[in-house]
Write a protein that holds these residues in place. Sequence first.
Motif, PDB file in Angstrom:
ATOM      1  N   TRP A  13       0.835  -1.206   0.000  1.00  0.00           N
ATOM      2  CA  TRP A  13       0.000   0.000   0.000  1.00  0.00           C
ATOM      3  C   TRP A  13       0.871   1.257   0.000  1.00  0.00           C
ATOM      4  CZ3 TRP A  13      -1.006   4.310   2.995  1.00  0.00           C
ATOM      5  CH2 TRP A  13      -2.211   4.974   2.748  1.00  0.00           C
ATOM      6  N   ILE A  14       1.905   1.279   0.849  1.00  0.00           N
ATOM      7  CA  ILE A  14       2.803   2.429   0.924  1.00  0.00           C
ATOM      8  C   ILE A  14       3.565   2.606  -0.391  1.00  0.00           C
ATOM      9  CG2 ILE A  14       4.912   3.316   2.012  1.00  0.00           C
ATOM     10  CD1 ILE A  14       3.876   2.046   4.640  1.00  0.00           C
ATOM     11  N   ARG A  15       4.062   1.514  -0.928  1.00  0.00           N
ATOM     12  CA  ARG A  15       4.813   1.593  -2.191  1.00  0.00           C
ATOM     13  C   ARG A  15       3.927   2.142  -3.316  1.00  0.00           C
ATOM     14  NH1 ARG A  15       9.567  -0.878  -3.543  1.00  0.00           N
ATOM     15  NH2 ARG A  15       9.460  -2.399  -1.840  1.00  0.00           N
ATOM     16  N   LEU A  64       3.385   5.924  -2.784  1.00  0.00           N
ATOM     17  CA  LEU A  64       4.594   6.646  -3.152  1.00  0.00           C
ATOM     18  C   LEU A  64       4.741   6.723  -4.671  1.00  0.00           C
ATOM     19  CD1 LEU A  64       7.126   5.247  -0.517  1.00  0.00           C
ATOM     20  CD2 LEU A  64       6.344   7.619  -0.693  1.00  0.00           C
ATOM     21  N   ARG A  65       4.408   5.631  -5.329  1.00  0.00           N
ATOM     22  CA  ARG A  65       4.504   5.595  -6.788  1.00  0.00           C
ATOM     23  C   ARG A  65       3.580   6.638  -7.417  1.00  0.00           C
ATOM     24  NH1 ARG A  65       2.583   0.722  -7.744  1.00  0.00           N
ATOM     25  NH2 ARG A  65       4.533  -0.254  -7.071  1.00  0.00           N
ATOM     26  N   ILE A  74      11.041   3.494  -3.329  1.00  0.00           N
ATOM     27  CA  ILE A  74      11.615   3.298  -2.000  1.00  0.00           C
ATOM     28  C   ILE A  74      12.307   1.943  -1.963  1.00  0.00           C
ATOM     29  CG2 ILE A  74       9.463   2.332  -1.077  1.00  0.00           C
ATOM     30  CD1 ILE A  74      10.105   3.721   1.580  1.00  0.00           C
ATOM     31  N   ASP A  75      13.467   1.881  -1.302  1.00  0.00           N
ATOM     32  CA  ASP A  75      14.158   0.596  -1.233  1.00  0.00           C
ATOM     33  C   ASP A  75      13.619  -0.228  -0.068  1.00  0.00           C
ATOM     34  OD1 ASP A  75      15.472   1.435   1.152  1.00  0.00           O
ATOM     35  OD2 ASP A  75      17.071   2.352  -0.029  1.00  0.00           O
ATOM     36  N   ARG A  76      14.014  -1.487   0.006  1.00  0.00           N
ATOM     37  CA  ARG A  76      13.421  -2.422   0.954  1.00  0.00           C
ATOM     38  C   ARG A  76      13.640  -2.013   2.401  1.00  0.00           C
ATOM     39  NH1 ARG A  76      15.287  -6.619   3.728  1.00  0.00           N
ATOM     40  NH2 ARG A  76      17.309  -6.551   2.676  1.00  0.00           N
ATOM     41  N   VAL A  79      13.211   7.248  -2.050  1.00  0.00           N
ATOM     42  CA  VAL A  79      13.119   7.632  -0.641  1.00  0.00           C
ATOM     43  C   VAL A  79      14.152   6.844   0.168  1.00  0.00           C
ATOM     44  CG1 VAL A  79      11.611   7.701   1.378  1.00  0.00           C
ATOM     45  CG2 VAL A  79      10.663   8.144  -0.901  1.00  0.00           C
ATOM     46  N   SER A  80      14.918   7.575   0.958  1.00  0.00           N
ATOM     47  CA  SER A  80      16.000   6.960   1.729  1.00  0.00           C
ATOM     48  C   SER A  80      15.585   6.726   3.185  1.00  0.00           C
ATOM     49  CB  SER A  80      17.237   7.862   1.709  1.00  0.00           C
ATOM     50  OG  SER A  80      16.982   9.046   2.454  1.00  0.00           O
TER      51      SER A  80
END
Length: 218
Positions: free
Chosen positions: A149-151, A154-155, A161-163, A196-197
């Motif tokens: 859901w977050i990914r 963000l998209r 975003i990385d893992r 995103v870091s």
Amino acid sequence: MQLDNGELDRHLKTGLDHIYFIHGAEDLLIIESLDKLREAAQKNGYEDKSRFNISGRFNWDYVFSDIMTQSLFAEKKLIELHIPKSRPGKEGSDALVRLLDDISEDHLLIVICGKLEKNIQRTKWVQSLSKKAVSIECKKVYLKEMPGWIRSRLRDKGLSIDREALEMFVALTEGNLFVAMQSIDRLGLMEVSNNVSMQDINDCVADGAHFDLFKLTE
């Protein structure tokens, strides 16, 4: 017609129906669905609006009087019925069924509830809405579904975003969609690169908070 909240955008591109039933366990998704319908209503000329908060002792004459009153300023009217506990009572159940028969296509009716337990799903008013309305279910997003859901959100803002950063995001928001969405909105406003870091997550994710759905939908 039965829709998942994620299908609402595609549905609205084909046109606007005149009865909608929003319900489910996820408050944020209910609010987002209602906002989309309000925006579509405005674009389609529903300039007048009435809102009613329904409880067991609510006087339904107010609603029926409202739909019979011709506005001096607008021919189309949006009517919102908010039923916070998803229990309108026996009189309310009968009134809702009658309202679905009486309301004209010059009115856009949106009924907003929370989660519908199995015994409520079997009631006459829910069965009638399921037949006559576009029903939008806002299902709970479980913790295991939060990364996806977050990914996805963000998209939508052009971010990846990385893992490891995603795992931190999920851990800090603790399954709270409101906090997660607020953090995503802040990321969209920050000077974040496309990816995103960990530091970005640490800088923007706020502490958890509690919200009242039926105040936020005002």
